[in-house]
Enzyme design. Structure first.
Site, short mmCIF file in Angstrom:
data_model
loop_
_atom_site.label_atom_id
_atom_site.label_comp_id
_atom_site.label_asym_id
_atom_site.label_seq_id
_atom_site.Cartn_x
_atom_site.Cartn_y
_atom_site.Cartn_z
NE ARG A 174 34.52 40.61 35.75
CZ ARG A 174 35.48 39.96 36.41
NH1 ARG A 174 35.29 38.72 36.83
NH2 ARG A 174 36.63 40.57 36.68
CG ASN A 216 36.21 41.71 39.86
OD1 ASN A 216 36.78 42.75 39.55
ND2 ASN A 216 36.83 40.70 40.44
#
Length: 530
Positions: free
Chosen positions: A52, A267
């Site tokens: 991500r 993330n």
């Protein structure tokens, strides 16, 4: 599976701040090095790809406040003084391993060839390094906000309770995809349920698993072999070890983090920006409480290894990076970027970029100056507007006020470098050095062609190109004699505005026909007179 040793320690971030000289600024609870109980090992899980992030860089190597995320985690964990530091690498293993080497001596890097879960990562460590009797602390390489004191409290509570495992938990407003802490009717830890496997009721729980654990090393080595993959993702969850140990009749416990923000993982780039801001705010608050004025925290960025002296003042738009140190009473800003630069006591730097430079006490730099590596500015010296220096030493009280380039030079104390002076240090093949003596005065627009020396107390005439040494006390003049070619513009540039302006000026000049200095001649009147 591979292991390799590493090297290179650094001071811990966010836990100890030392300002230049005798000025020390640190919160009392952050200065203590934890000695008891001492973990036998700290395992930092850093094998994930971090898809991500959408980056070629392994996730844990993305920087914030002067260090990679992995560097922050290693610095905090290192404060516990573990017998062994272990980093589990997978994606970008070579880069991750090299980064671990930069921060920790004797680190063991264990490669997780396939990312099959956190339990699998820990199993790889035990299979590679063997069982580690004692307290084994497990944390993650993408949690840079986690403080050393929080990890120390986890280890301390684990040892005091005699637990087989103790989990660091937090209560958060938005638990999102974190694993949930499920407690029994007595409020004791029953199990950790991953979000993907949780029921709607379990997902409503706001106490989450941070991913940090303190284990009994021997019990961990036994339980990790029994972790199954019967879950939604088909992976070996480290969280299952908690249920296994509890099922075996061992004590399991949890420690609630005082600041839930510490357990925030990263993330994607949005979360990275959030964590960067949070870490920077933490640093700024610590420094302000230690006696530093930061006028606008929202526009000020300070790296973890920067040190600030008491009564230093940091003005808006300032970035202090790397190992920069600011002395007591110094003022930096507005809009400065200093990297690995030292600023002396009561100095002033404004609208300036500095890289690996030294600025002495009570010196002034800027606005719009550029100090490149190797530049050293003496006490009380002045570097002014639009001046660039590289690998040069400016003596105490000397001045380079404006519009000059100083490269590879030594400028003596009290010297005055005139506007637009250029130190011509490069001959197309090699760099050469220029020496300017004490109390020298260079005229404006002087060019000093290195290697050359201007002796103490000497002058150079404005516009000179100095190619030979100027003795002490002499005036160096190196320019052609001026010659004015009268009427050149009208002859060579006829029809231009300049030519028209020159004609009007000539006609208005004293002594020109029609000027005040000579009566106008009227040809018609002359004709009539004849």
């Amino acid at each position: 599976m591979n292991t390799f040793a590493t090297a290179s320690p650094i001071p811990s971030v966010g836990d100890t701040h030392e300002a230049p000289g005798t000025q020390t600024s640190a919160l009392p609870e952050e200065t203590c090095r934890v000695s008891e109980p001492r973990p036998v090992a700290v395992l930092v899980l850093a094998a994930g790809e971090g898809t991500r992030m959408k980056s070629r860089i392994p996730k844990v190597l993305h920087p914030l406040c002067g260090r990679s995320m992995l560097g922050h985690v290693l610095a905090a964990a290192g404060q516990l003084d573990p017998h062994r530091m272990v980093v589990v690498a997978g994606h970008g293993r070579d880069e991750v391993g090299a980064e671990a080497i930069r921060y920790e001596p004797d680190v063991a890097v264990v490669v997780q060839d396939r990312q099959a879960g956190t339990g699998h990562a820990v199993r790889m460590v035990i299979e590679t390094l063997g069982m580690m009797p004692g307290i084994v602390l497990v944390t993650y390489g993408d949690m840079p906000l986690l403080r050393a004191r929080t990890l120390a409290e986890l280890v301390r509570e684990h040892a005091a309770a005699g637990n087989a495992v103790t989990v660091l938990t937090a209560r958060v407003g938005d638990p999102s995809s974190y694993g949930r802490i499920v407690r029994d009717e007595h409020g004791a830890l029953a199990e950790i349920v991953e979000y993907a496997d949780a029921t709607p009721d379990q997902r409503a729980i706001d106490e989450i698993n941070s991913g940090c654990y303190a284990f009994d090393g021997a019990l961990l080595a036994d339980a990790i072999k029994r972790v199954a993959t019967s879950n939604a993702q088909g992976q070996e969850y480290l969280t299952d070890v908690v249920a296994i140990l509890r099922g075996d009749g061992h004590l399991v416990g949890a420690v609630l983090a005082a600041d839930p923000g510490e357990v925030q993982g990263v993330n994607d780039r949005v979360q990275l920006a959030q964590v960067r801001r949070a870490y920077n705010d933490r640093l700024l608050e610590d420094w302000m409480r230690a006696g530093v004025t930061i006028v606008d925290p929202a526009s000020t960025w300070i790296d973890a290894d920067v040190t600030l002296g008491q009564d230093a003042e940091i003005l808006p738009g300032t970035h202090l990076e790397g190992q920069t140190s600011i002395g007591p009473g110094a003022t930096v800003g507005p809009h400065c970027r200093l990297t690995d630069t030292s600023v002396g006591q009561d100095a002033s730097v404004s609208f300036t970029v500095c890289v690996q430079a030294e600025i002495g006490p009570e010196a002034t730099v800027g606005p719009y100056a550029y100090l490149r590596p190797g530049t050293r500015i003496g006490a009380g010296a002045h570097i002014g507007c639009h001046v660039e220096l590289k690998n040069s030493v400016v003596g105490a009280g000397a001045k380079v006020p404006h519009l000059s380039y100083v490269g590879d030079a030594d400028i003596g104390e009290g010297a005055n470098i005139g506007a637009a002076t250029i130190f011509s240090n490069y001959d197309g093949a090699a760099k050469h050095r220029t020496t300017i003596g004490a109390d020298v005065f260079t005229g404006s627009d002087t060019i000093l062609v290195a290697p050359v020396t201007v002796g103490d107390g000497a002058y150079t005439a404005a516009g000179s190109v100095i190619t030979e040494d100027v003795p002490p006390g002499a005036l160096g003049v190196a320019r052609g004699r001026q010659h004015n070619s009268e009427g050149w513009v009208e002859r060579r540039r006829p029809g231009t505005r300049a030519a028209a302006r020159a004609r009007r000026a000539a006609e208005a000049a004293p002594g020109a026909p029609g000027s005040a200095g000579e009566p106008a001649r009227d040809d018609d009147e002359g004709a009539q007179g004849r």
